[in-house]
Each structure stands twice: as structure tokens, then as C-alpha cells.
Enzyme design. Sequence first.
Site, PDB file in Angstrom:
ATOM      1  N   GLY A  20       0.827  -1.197   0.000  1.00 41.20           N
ATOM      2  CA  GLY A  20       0.000   0.000   0.000  1.00 41.20           C
ATOM      3  C   GLY A  20       0.865   1.252   0.000  1.00 41.20           C
ATOM      4  CB  THR A  21       4.070   2.013   1.718  1.00 43.78           C
ATOM      5  OG1 THR A  21       3.558   1.800   3.035  1.00 43.78           O
ATOM      6  CG2 THR A  21       5.074   3.141   1.739  1.00 43.78           C
ATOM      7  CD  GLN A  40      -6.316   1.851   8.160  1.00 46.05           C
ATOM      8  OE1 GLN A  40      -6.811   1.078   8.976  1.00 46.05           O
ATOM      9  NE2 GLN A  40      -5.060   1.768   7.777  1.00 46.05           N
ATOM     10  CB  SER A  67      -2.500  -1.977   2.109  1.00 48.64           C
ATOM     11  OG  SER A  67      -1.549  -2.846   2.677  1.00 48.64           O
ATOM     12  CB  ALA A  68      -3.430  -7.436   0.073  1.00 48.14           C
ATOM     13  CG  HIS A  69      -0.798  -5.841   5.492  1.00 42.55           C
ATOM     14  ND1 HIS A  69      -0.871  -5.457   6.805  1.00 42.55           N
ATOM     15  CD2 HIS A  69      -0.209  -4.813   4.844  1.00 42.55           C
ATOM     16  CE1 HIS A  69      -0.332  -4.267   6.943  1.00 42.55           C
ATOM     17  NE2 HIS A  69       0.076  -3.847   5.776  1.00 42.55           N
ATOM     18  CB  CYS A 127       6.594   6.756  25.817  1.00 44.30           C
ATOM     19  SG  CYS A 127       4.897   6.222  26.035  1.00 44.30           S
TER      20      CYS A 127
END
Lengths: 446, 446
Positions: B64-65, B167, B184-186, B310
Site C-alpha cells: 500500500g505504501t 483502512q 493494501s491487501a494485508h 513514548c
Amino acid sequence: MASAAPLHPVARQALLAALDEGWADPARLYREGRRARLLLDAARETAAAAVGCRPDELVFTPSGTRALHDGVAGAMAGRRRTGRHVVVSAVEHSAVLHAADAYEAVPVGVDRAGRVAPADVAAALRPDTALVCLQSANHEVGTVQPVAEVAELCRAAGVPLLVDAAQSLAWGAVEGGWSLLAGSAHKWGGPPGVGLLVVRKGTRFAPQHPADERESGRSPGFANLPAIVAAAASLRAVRSEADAEAARLSALVDRIRARVPELVPDVEVVGHGTLRLPHLVTFSCLYVDGEALLTALDRAGFSVSSGSSCTSSTLTPSHVLKAMGVLSEGNVRVSLPAGTAEADVERFLDVLPPLVAEVRSHLGSVPAPALDADLVVDSLGKLCPIPVIELAKVIGEVPPGGVVTVLSDDEAAGLDIPAWCSMRGHTYLGSAPAPQGTAYRVRRQA
Amino acid sequence: MASAAPLHPVARQALLAALDEGWADPARLYREGRRARLLLDAARETAAAAVGCRPDELVFTPSGTRALHDGVAGAMAGRRRTGRHVVVSAVEHSAVLHAADAYEAVPVGVDRAGRVAPADVAAALRPDTALVCLQSANHEVGTVQPVAEVAELCRAAGVPLLVDAAQSLAWGAVEGGWSLLAGSAHKWGGPPGVGLLVVRKGTRFAPQHPADERESGRSPGFANLPAIVAAAASLRAVRSEADAEAARLSALVDRIRARVPELVPDVEVVGHGTLRLPHLVTFSCLYVDGEALLTALDRAGFSVSSGSSCTSSTLTPSHVLKAMGVLSEGNVRVSLPAGTAEADVERFLDVLPPLVAEVRSHLGSVPAPALDADLVVDSLGKLCPIPVIELAKVIGEVPPGGVVTVLSDDEAAGLDIPAWCSMRGHTYLGSAPAPQGTAYRVRRQA
């Protein structure tokens, strides 16, 4: 016998295990994320050991192509103050050539075996040369390149060397002091979707894609962890068998190299006889339509590739065969997968001669000559291998020392007519633009 | 409960089958190559049907990136004569923001629920605006964006809209007249290593990577066919269950949104109550170290993420929470995978309150106040959530209307001190550079 190979059994097992264990994001703090991070680290160490580099010099990319693209772009940007000149061998993979196209790319030629001369690389270097690209071995004809020598002269000149090692990583590490290296897992029995890019410490490198902290900032996107784990496992597995398998396959390739010219008339085996990959052999058959021969071999159960223009979507012959100056018509590339049996090769040698004869018969036979004066053959609008067949039909009609001119608008003729002349002992006199297409002049041997 | 999810069973089956059937190069002419081509075509049709586009508008990418990077670069280059101005929402995924960084990127703010106002996008458009980027739904807080309205105003202005649909694609097609879309497939139960990029016909697009004829010239590299086949099968499978599963998970998320503030004191549930993804819920806990809470939840068997500074490698709070102006300390993001049982959610609600209390106890309790004059708290060198805890400890020591100044050099303080004030009813007076770090001034409620 193809450009990709089925998954190695070890890769398959590792992929299945990693699909269950390694689906999480290695950047996350929770348990599955930490487990994914451990798997990724272990895969990186395995791959680095096989390549012969430090783990922190190696990143995984989505493919060998992306590794080459990103490697060239990052290396050129890292040396942008030196210049935009990049030296490539003329027989690099198109991924390298296209990546280099964005800069001032100067190709270095090869000999008829497809091999680069280190002195030619040295002569091509300039003060503004930012990068040299040389494959470890050629992807079409298997010729091994003098990487260590070229690395040494690059190092002396202070120019980084990028090695496309896709073809040879299955067989061993690339020797010499190269600076960058790229590979592709599906070439070593790993799954598709994994490449690797190595940038040696001390090499200037500036990634050119948008910022992304994964893979040391050198390969954006969510890590394809199951495939990476499988790729590393496969590389280790094929390496453990590499020496024995190389010796075995190389003997089979020797057999093909020796027998094909004995069994099939008018064949040219291309590439280097000894400085070559163990599993790859390529030959070209005069008067043969490459696509028809591929289809015939496919029907007989053999999956082969071809660098003939008729098998390419752009109808141009392979740039590799072109750079070597060898015949491109009727081209057949045989890649023996690991485990290929001697019996498979013998069966290939059995079916090849009648198939070539059959394909040739469809294109018309070369007739007995009848002496005549100089003449012109009009092959305009006809594609490879027709122009060469028509030339062969009429060459006997001119007296020894007589000249035949072939008119052709197929780019492959510029490669195949000279290659045919050298195979047949005729003299290729050169080409000149014609009102339509190009005129190729051939003097019949005296 | 994570940013990646285990493989959908259908994807796993398809991947195994495709590993055997689809390992070949779809560009090749031999049998395995043709079979691979058929598998690739079928996967493309399945994915296109799920996205709501033509198959020839959709290409598969390695992630996807990469789809977002290549989509932004190609769209900007296609409109380079218009300009270099690109409008992005301030809460886009970092892949979009980093890709836009190469141009003149102007972020559009969001409300406290994380939602963009279409009027703000309209106001940001300029004559040189080449592209607008808007996610279909936010990846950290789940807020759904008004994509159809923004697409409509972009169309009226003649500016293409790129939608990061990563998403939401599992839940349904993105409505409206968008021009480009990435996924994005995952994120939909498919394997890693597969993204998709859709470029609608008529959208100007100029790929920016080196030439490569695969995937319509829009995604270089050997196709990751087994993973692509698995991704398409998984998308079809999750869509067939999407409506029922969305209703079920949404009810579980409603339960978390309602119960967490009842069970845990000083909690802010962030994101939109109704315009949200069905499976995602995020909340922040005052006086809590996010990493410690993650670790405690992990030990209890819950894998959650966090936008707290953090937990970030750069020690900065999530840019999404920052843009929303909500508390970032003690941030917990819960993503319910398909099939999450009601009992899992009840167990989470059982373990959360004592774990938050335990983590808070390690950081010291907030003491009873003792009235005093205006005062200064020196929190220099202390990281989130310490500055807010120290502020909370002393606020009772000044009289109502009195002012406490907190000195801090942690960037998260700039977000969390105002958020704490608004939760507690105090007045945040603003910040100013101090000799070291920044001085934050807070007036105690009268």
C-alpha cells in the site's frame, strides 16, 4: 526451463510456517510484533551470510527490479556532486538500463560471447562518472562477467560498482570489492515479492523515495515477512546443494551446447563455452520463426524463452543478442531448473530437430541456386526471419563475388543479416537508408 | 487487535494453490506463463469489482505504501504544468504525507473527532493545486472522512482526488467520483506484499519510476502472483461477510467506547462516535506511560498499538492525535480482527482498569492539594506523561485563578497539557520558549 522457477520445497515450508508466525508488523511492540522482528532479523543474517556482507548493509525490497531501480537512484543521488555519468554494460538487464536512462548512461560493448572487457570499462570512466553497473552473469546467455577485475579498477578510480547479481546468487557469493549489489529471490527458488539491495558501508547513498523508516530507510512499505523468511531459507538451502548441482547441470548444458549444432543444421550456440552460468544455454536457428518454435516446444512439454523479435511485445530483438552481434532469429533460451534429469535433456535433444525442421518447412525451403547478376530482394513489410530466408533463397543466384541487396523495415534484419553472413562465410557490406526501410548489402563468398 | 492481521483462511488456501500454479512469469509465452497470465487477469477482475473500477484502471503494487508513493508521484507529474501545490488532510497516513513532502504540501486541519470539513478543503484549493489527498478513514482513530463530498468539489474545481482507502476497502467500495485510489491487501486479511493502485480513465498520470512494461507501466518488477491471487480471493471473501461482521464488531466497539470511561478514571475516548470504522477504537489515559500500558496488556494477551510519544522511535506523539488536539499520553489503539468474540472484549474490559491503575501507581499518585501562590514546575528532561503528572500534582497548590508554569522539553507536552486542561476544566494560557525547553502556562479553574 524458464525465467522463473517453482518454489524450492524449503521455501514452501518456511513460507507456510511464517504465514502463521510472521504476519505481524515488526515495528510493533506487542508479542507478535517482536516475533516478527526476530524472524526478520534472522532472515537478514542468513541472506547477508550468503551474499558475504554485514546484516546492516542488506535490506529487503519488493523485487529485484525495485532493488536495481532504488540502488541506481540512491547511488547516483549520493554522488550527485561528482556528476551524472553512469557506465553500464550493453547487456545489463533492462531494469538497470531503464534506471540508468534517467542519467547520462554510456554503454560499454561486449564481445561475441557477451563478455565485457575490463579495459573497456576503464576507458569509459570520466571525471564525472558517478557509478558503474555490471551484472555478475547475463540473464539471457549466461556469460559470467569479470566483476572482481572491474571492481578493482573502479575502486582505484574511486567510482562505486553496482552488481546485478540476480542470475548468480543461487550459485555463490559475488567476489571482489563491489559497492552495491542487487538480487531477486525467485531466481534462487524463493517466492516472488522479495529482492535484496546491499549497500556496503562507506558507499555514498541517498534514498530517492519518500521518507520511510523501515529497512534502514532504503525500502518503503510493510515488510513482506513470510516471503522474506521463505526467501532466506531457500537461499541457504540452494547454496548447500549449489556446488554439486552446478557440476551436474553444467555437464547437461555442455551436452546441449555440443549436440544441438550436430543435430540441427544452421544453428549458432551463443554465449561463452566455459565462463558461463551452470544452468543456462541459448542458441539461435536460421530460417526459424522464434514464436512458432516456442509454441511447438511448449506443446512438446518444454517451456523455453526467446530473444527473437517475434516473441517480444515491441517486435525488436533482444538487446543482449544485438550487443553481442549474434543471430537473433529462431532464438531459444533453455534454463535448467534444479533437479533437471539427464533424461529430460535427452528428450529435448530428441524432439528439437524435427520441430525445427517442421517450423522451417512452413516458411518455405531454401532453393538450389541458379546463377544470375547482382539483384535486389524486397522484404519490406516482412518480419524476422523472412528477410534472411529470402536472402538465403537468392544468394546462389548471383555469381561468387556478386552482391545481393535486401530491403527490409524490420529492425531485426540489421542484426540477423550480418550474423547470417558470418555463419555462411559471405561478406556483409553494410546498410544504408532506403526510400522505404533500410538496404542491406551482402557479397557472396568467392 | 493490531495494525496487521493474520491471513484470512481463504487467502491462505489461495496462496497455497497459486504457489503451485502461478509461479511463472505472466509475460512468457509458454504454458506456465499463460496460466500465470490467466490467474493475474482473474485476480485483477476480482479486485476491480470490489473497488468499483474497470480492471484496466487497476494495477497491483508491492505494498500500500508503494501504491501511495507511486500514485502521488504519478499524479503530480501528470499535472506538473498546473503546479506543485498539493492539499492533504493533516491526518493522512505518513506514506501520503512523506510522498507529498516532495512538493508544496499544505495540510488541512481536522476537528477534535479527526474529521476534515469539505469547506476547508475547498478553501485550500489554489489555481496551482495539482492534487488533493484524503483518506477514506483514519488508520489510528477510525474516523470516516467525507470522501464523496470532497470528490465532488474537487471535480468541480478540476483537481484530481487521491483516496488512501487502505483502512476501509475490507468493508466496502469507496463512494464518489475520486480519481485515484490506493489499498493494501494485508489490511483485508490478504498476505503482505500486495497493494493496489487505481487510476481512473481520464486522469492525467505519468509514472515516475524507470520504464517497465509490466502492470501497464505503473508498477515495476516481477508480479508477486501467488500473493496477488491470495489477496484478491481474500478481498472477495471478507466482502461477502462484511456487512454482518461490521454490525457485530461495531457493537463491540460501542461497548468499549461506553465502558472504558466508566471503568477507568481520567480517560478520553478519541475519534468519532458514529462516523467511524466498525473495528477500531482508540482512547487515551491521563497519567499513564503508553509503553508500560502496552507491555502490561501484551502480558495479559492483548496486542494493541499506541500513538503515545513514548512508543515511537522518534519520541514524538502521533501526528493524528496532534492534529485532533486530543490527549496523546497513555494512548491505546484497539483493532478488532474479524471474528473477535464478545467474550474477548469483556475480558479486555476486565483487565484494563487494574492494569491502568498499576501503571499509574508506578508513576506516583496525584496528591491532595495544599493552597499556595503561583508556581513553576521544572519537568526538563522528563518524558510524557511525567510533565502532566507533575502539573496535576501541583495545580491544587495554587488558589483558583492562580497560574502554574510547566517547563518541559518533551514535544508531547505541547499536546497533552492543553488536552489535560480541557479535560479538567482549567484554562490553557499558551506556551513560550524558555531558556531551556518551553514554558506552558495553565490557569486553575476558578
